[in-house]
Design an enzyme around this catalytic site. Structure first.
Site, PDB file in Angstrom:
ATOM      1  CG  ASP A 169      -2.074   0.937   1.113  1.00 53.70           C
ATOM      2  OD1 ASP A 169      -2.351   1.410  -0.004  1.00 53.70           O
ATOM      3  OD2 ASP A 169      -2.712   1.224   2.142  1.00 53.70           O
ATOM      4  N   GLY A 170       0.321   2.314  -0.584  1.00 54.70           N
ATOM      5  CA  GLY A 170       0.953   3.630  -0.487  1.00 54.70           C
ATOM      6  C   GLY A 170       1.656   4.113  -1.736  1.00 54.70           C
ATOM      7  NE  ARG A 202      -3.562   6.747  -7.741  1.00 59.28           N
ATOM      8  CZ  ARG A 202      -3.641   6.349  -6.469  1.00 59.28           C
ATOM      9  NH1 ARG A 202      -3.489   7.237  -5.484  1.00 59.28           N
ATOM     10  NH2 ARG A 202      -3.875   5.089  -6.178  1.00 59.28           N
ATOM     11  CG  HIS A 247       1.096   2.087  -9.413  1.00 60.79           C
ATOM     12  ND1 HIS A 247       0.676   1.498  -8.235  1.00 60.79           N
ATOM     13  CD2 HIS A 247       0.061   2.866  -9.833  1.00 60.79           C
ATOM     14  CE1 HIS A 247      -0.555   1.904  -7.959  1.00 60.79           C
ATOM     15  NE2 HIS A 247      -0.940   2.732  -8.905  1.00 60.79           N
ATOM     16  CB  THR A 274     -11.836  -8.681  -6.745  1.00 53.17           C
ATOM     17  OG1 THR A 274     -11.925  -8.606  -5.315  1.00 53.17           O
ATOM     18  CG2 THR A 274     -11.329 -10.055  -7.135  1.00 53.17           C
ATOM     19  CG  LEU A 323      10.690 -16.026  -2.447  1.00 50.89           C
ATOM     20  CD1 LEU A 323      10.198 -16.152  -1.021  1.00 50.89           C
ATOM     21  CD2 LEU A 323      11.059 -14.586  -2.778  1.00 50.89           C
ATOM     22  NE  ARG A 328      -3.415  -1.608   3.902  1.00 53.48           N
ATOM     23  CZ  ARG A 328      -4.599  -1.684   3.342  1.00 53.48           C
ATOM     24  NH1 ARG A 328      -5.435  -2.638   3.723  1.00 53.48           N
ATOM     25  NH2 ARG A 328      -4.973  -0.845   2.411  1.00 53.48           N
ATOM     26  CB  ILE A 331      -6.718  -7.771   6.331  1.00 55.34           C
ATOM     27  CG1 ILE A 331      -8.151  -8.136   6.697  1.00 55.34           C
ATOM     28  CG2 ILE A 331      -5.830  -7.770   7.560  1.00 55.34           C
ATOM     29  CD1 ILE A 331      -8.273  -9.518   7.309  1.00 55.34           C
ATOM     30  CB  SER A 332      -7.780  -4.525   1.859  1.00 53.56           C
ATOM     31  OG  SER A 332      -7.721  -3.271   2.487  1.00 53.56           O
ATOM     32  CD  GLU A 389       1.765 -13.267  15.702  1.00 54.73           C
ATOM     33  OE1 GLU A 389       1.701 -12.105  16.154  1.00 54.73           O
ATOM     34  OE2 GLU A 389       1.211 -14.240  16.241  1.00 54.73           O
TER      35      GLU A 389
END
Length: 232
Positions: A13-14, A26, A30, A59, A124, A178, A185-186, A197
């Site tokens: 976020d942000g 914006r 990104h 979504t 990973l 987040r 938690i969207s 956690e």
């Protein structure tokens, strides 16, 4: 470092706010956020995190302005063109969770190619949650379960342990981060985060770096995960 979580999920976020604070569009946020994906993925791989799930497009993000959505559709192509070789060299495997088929064909092709190119890697797992929503995931899971029952592939009882077989993300989340200070938690991994956690950091995603990741992991390491029980 002690107590490295196996599975980490991040709500990135942000990006927009980071850009606007700097007088930038914006989309610049990104773009910088994509650079952060590289930084965090490489560090997560280095320290032994097994799976990193990044909330790339929800979504609900279809409500965004067309210009912004169109840039987000192009961003995987920009990212993988620049970094797929580095991901390969670091043994990172790319996957995704979500209904990718709603995206433009060019975006689908880029992501599926990255998945195929890295399929044999054993480091990973970098999972992009793209056109993903947890409620939608659960609806689709229930539909698949009902189809299995109707077809006779399974009985009409289901246990908690069976649910993962029907989810886009089968793993339990150990740590959810987040960025940018929002405290929600969207619609992200609702089933999987039952005992995760949660850490909410004020750092915006474009500014999130290796140190910010380690700060979150240090806090995680000091948590007492009791799963409803008592401390021994």
């Amino acid at each position: 470092m002690n107590k490295i979580p196996n599975t980490v999920a991040i709500i990135m976020d942000g990006n927009g706010r980071w850009a606007q604070q700097r007088g930038l569009p914006r989309t610049a946020g990104h773009k910088q956020g994509a650079e952060t994906i590289r930084i965090v993925a490489l560090e997560a791989n280095r320290i032994g995190i097994k799976k990193l799930i990044l909330y790339a497009f929800s979504t609900e993000n279809w409500k965004r302005p067309e210009e912004e959505k169109n840039y987000l559709f192009k961003l995987p192509g920009i990212f993988f063109a620049k970094y797929i070789k580095e991901l390969q060299e670091n043994n990172i495997r790319v996957t995704y969770a979500g209904e990718l088929e709603r995206f433009p064909q060019a975006t689908q092709t880029v992501i599926n190619k990255a998945v195929a190119q890295t399929a044999d890697n054993t480091g990973l797992e970098l999972c992009l949650a793209i056109n993903y929503g947890a409620r939608r995931e659960l609806i689709l899971a229930m539909r698949r379960y009902a189809q299995d029952v109707q077809s006779g592939r399974r009985g009409n009882t289901i246990e908690e342990a069976d649910v993962a077989n029907y989810l886009m993300v089968p793993e339990e989340i150990d740590l959810m981060i987040r960025t940018s200070g929002e405290l929600r938690i969207s619609n992200f991994l609702l089933w999987q985060m039952a005992y995760a956690e949660l850490i909410f950091t004020p750092v915006a995603w474009p500014a999130f770096d290796e140190q910010a990741l380690h700060d979150c992991l240090d806090e995680y390491a000091h948590r007492d995960r009791r799963y409803g029980g008592l401390t021994k």
